[in-house]
Design a protein around this motif. Structure first.
Motif, PDB file in Angstrom:
ATOM      1  N   LEU A 259     -20.763  -9.734  29.109  1.00  0.00           N
ATOM      2  CA  LEU A 259     -21.794  -8.972  28.401  1.00  0.00           C
ATOM      3  C   LEU A 259     -21.633  -7.481  28.633  1.00  0.00           C
ATOM      4  CD1 LEU A 259     -25.195 -10.811  28.429  1.00  0.00           C
ATOM      5  CD2 LEU A 259     -23.413 -10.719  26.736  1.00  0.00           C
ATOM      6  N   ALA A 260     -21.319  -7.109  29.877  1.00  0.00           N
ATOM      7  CA  ALA A 260     -21.136  -5.685  30.161  1.00  0.00           C
ATOM      8  C   ALA A 260     -19.987  -5.137  29.329  1.00  0.00           C
ATOM      9  CB  ALA A 260     -20.874  -5.491  31.653  1.00  0.00           C
ATOM     10  N   GLY A 261     -18.937  -5.972  29.166  1.00  0.00           N
ATOM     11  CA  GLY A 261     -17.807  -5.550  28.342  1.00  0.00           C
ATOM     12  C   GLY A 261     -18.207  -5.320  26.894  1.00  0.00           C
ATOM     13  N   GLN A 262     -19.183  -6.100  26.416  1.00  0.00           N
ATOM     14  CA  GLN A 262     -19.624  -5.951  25.024  1.00  0.00           C
ATOM     15  C   GLN A 262     -20.113  -4.531  24.741  1.00  0.00           C
ATOM     16  OE1 GLN A 262     -19.545  -7.577  22.335  1.00  0.00           O
ATOM     17  NE2 GLN A 262     -19.173  -9.703  22.843  1.00  0.00           N
TER      18      GLN A 262
ATOM     19  N   PRO B  97     -32.475  -8.742  17.418  1.00  0.00           N
ATOM     20  CA  PRO B  97     -32.511  -8.895  18.876  1.00  0.00           C
ATOM     21  C   PRO B  97     -33.776  -8.306  19.489  1.00  0.00           C
ATOM     22  CG  PRO B  97     -30.414  -7.964  18.172  1.00  0.00           C
ATOM     23  CD  PRO B  97     -31.312  -7.944  16.989  1.00  0.00           C
ATOM     24  N   VAL B  98     -34.260  -7.202  18.897  1.00  0.00           N
ATOM     25  CA  VAL B  98     -35.473  -6.572  19.430  1.00  0.00           C
ATOM     26  C   VAL B  98     -36.677  -7.508  19.251  1.00  0.00           C
ATOM     27  CG1 VAL B  98     -36.949  -4.558  19.287  1.00  0.00           C
ATOM     28  CG2 VAL B  98     -34.508  -4.337  18.874  1.00  0.00           C
ATOM     29  N   TRP B  99     -36.774  -8.129  18.060  1.00  0.00           N
ATOM     30  CA  TRP B  99     -37.866  -9.079  17.835  1.00  0.00           C
ATOM     31  C   TRP B  99     -37.801 -10.229  18.834  1.00  0.00           C
ATOM     32  CZ3 TRP B  99     -41.288  -6.651  15.706  1.00  0.00           C
ATOM     33  CH2 TRP B  99     -41.209  -6.052  14.461  1.00  0.00           C
ATOM     34  N   TYR B 100     -36.588 -10.736  19.033  1.00  0.00           N
ATOM     35  CA  TYR B 100     -36.403 -11.875  19.947  1.00  0.00           C
ATOM     36  C   TYR B 100     -36.934 -11.516  21.330  1.00  0.00           C
ATOM     37  CZ  TYR B 100     -33.835 -16.210  21.058  1.00  0.00           C
ATOM     38  OH  TYR B 100     -33.476 -17.480  21.392  1.00  0.00           O
TER      39      TYR B 100
ATOM     40  N   GLU C 233     -20.878 -10.066  14.828  1.00  0.00           N
ATOM     41  CA  GLU C 233     -21.593  -9.045  15.567  1.00  0.00           C
ATOM     42  C   GLU C 233     -20.858  -8.793  16.873  1.00  0.00           C
ATOM     43  OE1 GLU C 233     -26.265  -8.338  15.767  1.00  0.00           O
ATOM     44  OE2 GLU C 233     -25.555  -9.995  16.975  1.00  0.00           O
ATOM     45  N   SER C 234     -20.763  -7.549  17.264  1.00  0.00           N
ATOM     46  CA  SER C 234     -20.193  -7.240  18.576  1.00  0.00           C
ATOM     47  C   SER C 234     -20.817  -5.948  19.049  1.00  0.00           C
ATOM     48  CB  SER C 234     -18.676  -7.107  18.487  1.00  0.00           C
ATOM     49  OG  SER C 234     -18.345  -5.893  17.882  1.00  0.00           O
ATOM     50  N   GLY C 235     -20.448  -5.540  20.253  1.00  0.00           N
ATOM     51  CA  GLY C 235     -21.017  -4.315  20.773  1.00  0.00           C
ATOM     52  C   GLY C 235     -22.380  -4.541  21.388  1.00  0.00           C
ATOM     53  N   SER C 236     -23.169  -3.469  21.465  1.00  0.00           N
ATOM     54  CA  SER C 236     -24.423  -3.542  22.208  1.00  0.00           C
ATOM     55  C   SER C 236     -25.423  -4.481  21.548  1.00  0.00           C
ATOM     56  CB  SER C 236     -25.024  -2.151  22.349  1.00  0.00           C
ATOM     57  OG  SER C 236     -25.101  -1.544  21.082  1.00  0.00           O
TER      58      SER C 236
ATOM     59  N   ALA D  69     -24.722  -7.900  22.814  1.00  0.00           N
ATOM     60  CA  ALA D  69     -25.148  -8.030  24.207  1.00  0.00           C
ATOM     61  C   ALA D  69     -26.663  -8.166  24.285  1.00  0.00           C
ATOM     62  CB  ALA D  69     -24.675  -6.819  25.011  1.00  0.00           C
ATOM     63  N   LEU D  70     -27.369  -7.370  23.470  1.00  0.00           N
ATOM     64  CA  LEU D  70     -28.834  -7.420  23.502  1.00  0.00           C
ATOM     65  C   LEU D  70     -29.328  -8.791  23.037  1.00  0.00           C
ATOM     66  CD1 LEU D  70     -31.238  -5.681  24.141  1.00  0.00           C
ATOM     67  CD2 LEU D  70     -31.374  -5.046  21.741  1.00  0.00           C
ATOM     68  N   TRP D  71     -28.636  -9.374  22.043  1.00  0.00           N
ATOM     69  CA  TRP D  71     -29.017 -10.706  21.559  1.00  0.00           C
ATOM     70  C   TRP D  71     -28.888 -11.737  22.686  1.00  0.00           C
ATOM     71  CZ3 TRP D  71     -31.559 -12.794  17.729  1.00  0.00           C
ATOM     72  CH2 TRP D  71     -31.372 -14.138  17.406  1.00  0.00           C
ATOM     73  N   GLU D  72     -27.780 -11.645  23.457  1.00  0.00           N
ATOM     74  CA  GLU D  72     -27.597 -12.602  24.556  1.00  0.00           C
ATOM     75  C   GLU D  72     -28.657 -12.397  25.633  1.00  0.00           C
ATOM     76  OE1 GLU D  72     -25.519 -15.030  24.422  1.00  0.00           O
ATOM     77  OE2 GLU D  72     -24.589 -14.376  22.554  1.00  0.00           O
ATOM     78  N   VAL D  73     -28.982 -11.142  25.912  1.00  0.00           N
ATOM     79  CA  VAL D  73     -30.026 -10.864  26.906  1.00  0.00           C
ATOM     80  C   VAL D  73     -31.358 -11.433  26.428  1.00  0.00           C
ATOM     81  CG1 VAL D  73     -31.365  -9.029  27.988  1.00  0.00           C
ATOM     82  CG2 VAL D  73     -28.895  -8.829  27.849  1.00  0.00           C
ATOM     83  N   ALA D  74     -31.640 -11.295  25.117  1.00  0.00           N
ATOM     84  CA  ALA D  74     -32.901 -11.798  24.587  1.00  0.00           C
ATOM     85  C   ALA D  74     -32.960 -13.317  24.713  1.00  0.00           C
ATOM     86  CB  ALA D  74     -33.061 -11.369  23.131  1.00  0.00           C
TER      87      ALA D  74
END
Lengths: 286, 201, 101
Positions: free
Chosen positions: A30-33, A53-56, A194-197, A200-205
């Protein structure tokens, strides 16, 4: 008090999400993303793609805010706390759909579409399980549901509840047997383009939603903050952590079946089972 | 404060309701309608009807999700990449809508309903429960039976298997005499419907 | 004052919904118009219940009934759409003109 509770909600969500990602062994990935560039698809719906991702994450936070951290204290002390959680579940499905629809690409749309087909029938057992949990408390408030478990936890009183709710949790967090949105068989589905931040935010959510749903399961089935000696929040954290580990283990252990067979299982087996669960819980609560 | 929020939400629900028929994608339209419902639910929560407000949001999130599913299933252009306008009798509809809104608006402005706000300490959720399973139980149960009948009817209507064979294979009733002409109205011509689909760009 | 604003909003929603129900060719969009009219009704009921009826429980009951009506309309509406689509491969109001005869 409110400030403390808000800090508890945000802290639990943030720390819990990091722990979940660590448990899955994906921190480096994730950090690499974050260092990666973003993929652009043709004519996407930018607003929803960026906001999904923000909604999630926001829904995970809203769901956790109705959970009492100490007996009698929740950030959102609502008389209909459990209905608010149900609303968060329903809006989560909408969010996952938008996440797959917005990039305007085939794999994400397939993922979103089959996820919705599976997740909508999962809402029914979810509602029956939550209503059954509200029956002994004679209230839709989560504070009252916690109070009703002083004598005996709901997990013992309503043995079918936790297994049924486990399916709901796996669906909400797109995990294991219920991961029809972001599964590997369709090239990670809604996240395929999708890639990048944002990725990563989606996975965190997703991780945060697992924390939130586990905290709710701990409240509804294991008495939440109730427990001897230790203060309420600590008991809630212990139970939540144990449930997070259990749900993650279940997600890894159980294989995913085809969407059509899963639909049959949901409608023909799990829906009558949750009916039965509600009826038994009602009779016992009388 | 509540007044300001309610005003903002009312404006938002009207604006998103208007957007339903202005956006170019049906998925956007259905979620615009969902936002409109969520704003109404928010007004309910602000006006001390927590159960009705939250239940509205819950119901409508699920319903609009179902709507979006059907759009992706049936529409030739679910994502909304191409501009589209699928309207008929446009002027008449605008007139009817404006007349309805203005008439109801005038009725609102000319009447003066009694001011009798709900008490702030009333336990409205418990009151609703006692009403549903007390004096109004017959109404509530009628709604339940109607919903059951709806479920049965919807399953029968949408079932692929018809009385005279599969519905999508041009099912025909049996003849009135052995080996006779099929009973019932004859179809005009077989595949007419196929040309219609997508023809109204 | 709040009640007037809410009722004006409800009137606007009903007007927009009527426009949509009359003007849209696609069945699904047509149903959205109907839903929007019911949304206006729901808004008016919540406003009246909270500000004019002193929290009569029957007002909340009426709101629940409106929600049940919406659910029934959706279920039967989509079942009819599926039935027509199976028969005619059509999702537009114009394609079932034979119903007029």
């Amino acid at each position: 008090m409110i400030v403390l509770l808000a800090l508890a909600v945000l802290g639990t969500l943030g720390l819990g999400a990091v722990l979940v990602v660590a448990m899955d062994g994906r921190i480096a990935q994730l950090a690499g993303q974050f260092a990666r560039q973003r993929i652009e698809t043709e004519a996407p719906d930018r607003l929803n793609r960026d906001l999904a991702p923000v909604w999630y994450l926001a829904l995970a936070a809203a769901g956790l805010s109705v959970v009492p951290f100490a007996p009698g204290h929740a950030l959102l002390d609502s008389p209909v706390g459990i209905v608010i959680w149900g609303t968060c579940e329903a809006l989560t499905i909408v969010t996952v759909f938008l996440h797959g629809w917005a990039p305007n690409a085939p794999f994400p749309l397939i993922g979103a579409y089959r996820y919705v087909a599976i997740a909508l029938p999962v809402m029914l057992p979810s509602m029956f399980v939550l209503i059954a949990a509200a029956l002994p408390a004679e209230s839709l408030s989560l504070l009252a549901i916690v109070e009703s478990q002083r004598e005996i936890w709901n997990v013992a009183r309503q043995p079918l509840g936790l297994p049924l709710f486990a399916i709901v949790v796996l669906t909400l967090t797109l995990r294991g047997p219920m991961d029809f949105a972001d599964a590997a068989d369709i090239a990670t589905g809604t996240s395929a383009d999708e890639s990048g931040s944002a990725r990563a935010l989606w996975e965190v959510a997703r991780a945060a939603m697992l924390v939130s749903a586990s905290a709710l399961a701990a409240t509804v089935f294991f008495g939440g903050p109730l427990g001897p000696a230790l203060p309420g929040p600590v008991w809630l954290w212990i139970k939540t952590a144990a449930l997070v580990a259990a749900f993650a283990w279940l997600g890894r252990r159980i294989a995913r079946t085809t969407p059509s067979r899963m639909l049959t299982i949901l409608w023909v087996v799990l829906l009558p089972l949750s009916f039965l669960h509600l009826a038994i819980s009602g009779v016992i609560a009388l | 404060m509540t007044d300001l929020l309610v005003t903002l939400l009312a404006a938002f629900t009207v604006w998103t309701g208007w957007r339903v028929f202005r956006v170019d994608s049906m998925v956007r339209a259905s979620f615009s309608l969902m936002l409109s419902f969520i704003a109404v639910g928010g007004i309910g929560v602000l006006l001390s009807a927590p159960y009705i407000g939250v239940a509205t949001v819950f119901m409508m999130a699920v319903e609009m999700m179902v709507m979006a599913i059907f759009m992706v299933m049936f529409m030739m252009n679910p994502a909304g990449l191409n501009p589209m306008s699928m309207v008929h009798q446009h002027r008449f509809s605008i007139g009817a809508g404006v007349v309805a809104a203005l008439g109801l608006g005038a009725a609102v402005l000319l009447s003066s309903p009694p001011s009798n706000p709900v008490l702030s300490d009333a336990d409205v959720v418990a009151e609703l429960g006692h009403e549903l399973l007390g004096p109004s139980m017959l109404i509530f149960e009628t709604a339940g039976v109607t919903l059951l009948a709806t479920m049965v009817g919807a399953v029968i209507l949408s079932s692929r298997q018809g009385r005279f064979g599969n519905a999508d294979e041009g099912s025909r009733p049996p003849g009135l005499s052995p080996d006779g002409e099929p009973a019932g109205r004859k179809p005009d011509n077989g595949g007419e419907g196929h040309h219609h689909h997508g023809g109204h760009g | 004052m709040t009640l007037t604003i809410i009722l004006l909003g409800a009137a606007a929603l009903i007007g927009i919904g009527l426009y949509g129900a009359l003007s849209q060719q696609s069945f699904v969009m047509l149903m959205m118009g109907l839903e929007l009219m019911l949304n206006g009704a729901l808004l008016a009921i919540i406003g009246f219940w909270s500000l004019s009826l002193g929290g009569m429980p029957e007002g909340q009951l009426l709101a629940i009934i409106v929600m049940a009506v919406m659910a029934i309309e959706m279920a039967i509406g989509f079942a009819l759409i599926v039935a027509v689509y199976r028969k005619r491969q059509a999702d537009m109001t114009e394609s079932i003109g034979t119903l007029k005869q």
